[in-house]
Design an enzyme around this catalytic site. Structure first.
Site, PDB file in Angstrom:
ATOM      1  N   SER A 124       0.835  -1.196   0.000  1.00  0.00           N
ATOM      2  CA  SER A 124       0.000   0.000   0.000  1.00  0.00           C
ATOM      3  C   SER A 124       0.868   1.244   0.000  1.00  0.00           C
ATOM      4  O   SER A 124       1.955   1.262   0.593  1.00  0.00           O
ATOM      5  CB  SER A 124      -0.864  -0.020   1.264  1.00  0.00           C
ATOM      6  N   TYR A 150      -1.915  -0.883  10.940  1.00  0.00           N
ATOM      7  CA  TYR A 150      -2.169  -1.387   9.581  1.00  0.00           C
ATOM      8  C   TYR A 150      -0.997  -1.016   8.671  1.00  0.00           C
ATOM      9  O   TYR A 150      -0.430  -1.857   7.967  1.00  0.00           O
ATOM     10  CB  TYR A 150      -3.484  -0.795   9.033  1.00  0.00           C
ATOM     11  N   LYS A 154       2.036  -3.438   6.816  1.00  0.00           N
ATOM     12  CA  LYS A 154       2.418  -3.485   5.388  1.00  0.00           C
ATOM     13  C   LYS A 154       3.938  -3.267   5.265  1.00  0.00           C
ATOM     14  O   LYS A 154       4.626  -3.962   4.520  1.00  0.00           O
ATOM     15  CB  LYS A 154       1.675  -2.410   4.585  1.00  0.00           C
TER      16      LYS A 154
END
Ligand code: UFG
Length: 339
Positions: A124, A150, A154
């Site tokens: 992302s 989050y 990643k």
């Protein structure tokens, strides 16, 4: 190719599955359906006219997933399985790290045992943290200014994958950094089906257009952008799906990173106006306080993917809004209660 899609029943996975099947590849979906629905897989089969092998299993459970995949043949993996709500990751960090990190470790171990070498990872643009400039290329530093588990998961996954590739030099890896995936399959049969209140702008706007929610909260209008609202690079989900196909076709030993974005930014107000035009609905909104952790602008420099993968995003924001509205209006409850 025989491609294992982890998290393949989700929003992104289901669109990739259709594109792969239409190109003649075989698809195996492994998903625990914690944030997706088996009906999505059925619709993928219907749209493509081809069968999908479906494995119902939590990839974070190594014993269960090793058993489930022991006799399944595949030569490539697109790894999408994971939790993805930024807000939830702040309140439930250990679940986010457990799910997102352990699932990656497990699939990499399973690949080693089966001697599978081709790996595409769903990363992302969030790894860029607080970017130095509105337009971001792959050489931009990662991890600086990251504010949520989050995003860190990643970032950590990218590092884990690099380390595993270093130990297994025959591995062929593509890390795809998505900007803001939006829209739906042009049939309106599959799309984003958020559970509860949508966190992201376009599904929220779609529900306001449908009358399910009263109005959009525009998170801040004093950013250093042309109209003061946040600017993002919204990429149509079909363009994103095609980017995975291109990445698979261009894998070579080592790790390569690609931004998947359009290179064009749109503000929150522009998106609301375009959605209103495409849906023919009025979309009430009100400006509220900025959301903690949001950056003013994040736009991809997609030049590397354009030149090395021979891929480019071709669909416009109008296309995204039109397809998202078709999906929303044909499936007012998402896939809940189906199949
Ligand atoms: N926004 C609103 N109101 C809303 C929701 C969002 O004004 O109800 C604004 C945000 O402030 C931002 C823009 O709309 O300016 C887009 O917000 P999203 O929540 O749709 O997307 P983000 O850019 O915050 O995050 C998305 C994904 C992340 C990913 C990131 C990468 O959700 O998973 O893009 O750039 F990491």
């Amino acid at each position: 190719m025989r491609v294992l899609l982890t998290g393949g029943a989700g929003y992104i996975g289901s669109h990739i599955a259709v594109v792969l099947l239409e190109e003649g590849h075989d698809v195996i979906v492994i998903d625990d359906f914690s944030n997706s629905h088996p009906e999505a897989v059925r619709r993928v089969e219907e749209l493509s006219g081809r069968p999908v092998i479906r494995i119902d299993c939590d990839l974070a459970d190594l014993d269960a997933s090793s058993r489930a995949l022991a006799d399944v043949e595949f030569d490539s993996v697109i790894h999408l399985a994971g939790l993805k709500s930024i807000g939830e990751s702040v309140s439930r960090p250990s679940s986010y790290y457990r799910t997102n990190i352990v699932a990656t470790l497990n699939i990499l171990d399973i690949m080693a045992i089966k001697d599978v070498r081709r790996f595409v990872f769903s990363s992302s643009a969030t790894v860029y943290g607080t970017p130095d400039s509105p337009v971001i290329d792959e050489s931009h530093p990662v991890g600086r200014g990251l504010t949520n588990p989050y995003g860190w998961s990643k970032w950590m996954n990218e590092q884990i994958i690099r380390d595993v590739q270093h130990a297994r030099p025959e591995l062929e890896v593509s890390l795809l950094r998505y900007f803001n995936p939006v829209g739906a399959h042009p049939s309106g049969q599959i799309g984003e089906s958020p559970s509860g209140t949508p966190n992201n702008l376009m599904p929220y706007v779609a529900q306001v257009a449908a009358g399910t929610r009263d109005r959009v909260s525009v998170f801040g209008d004093s950013y250093a952008t042309p109209d003061g609202t946040g600017v993002r690079d919204y990429i149509h989900i079909m363009d994103l799906a095609e980017g995975h196909l291109a990445a698979l076709a261009h894998l070579s030993p080592g790790v390569t990173v690609y931004n998947l974005g359009t290179g064009v930014g749109h503000s929150v107000l522009e998106l609301i106006r375009e959605f209103s035009a495409q849906s023919g609905r009025e979309i009430p909104y009100r400006v509220t306080a900025p959301r903690t952790g949001d950056v003013s602008s994040a736009i991809a420099d997609p030049a590397k993917a354009n030149s090395e993968l021979g891929w480019r995003a071709t669909r416009s924001l109008a296309d995204s809004c039109r397809d998202s509205w078709l999906w929303q209006s044909q499936n007012p409850q998402g896939l809940t209660g189906q199949g």
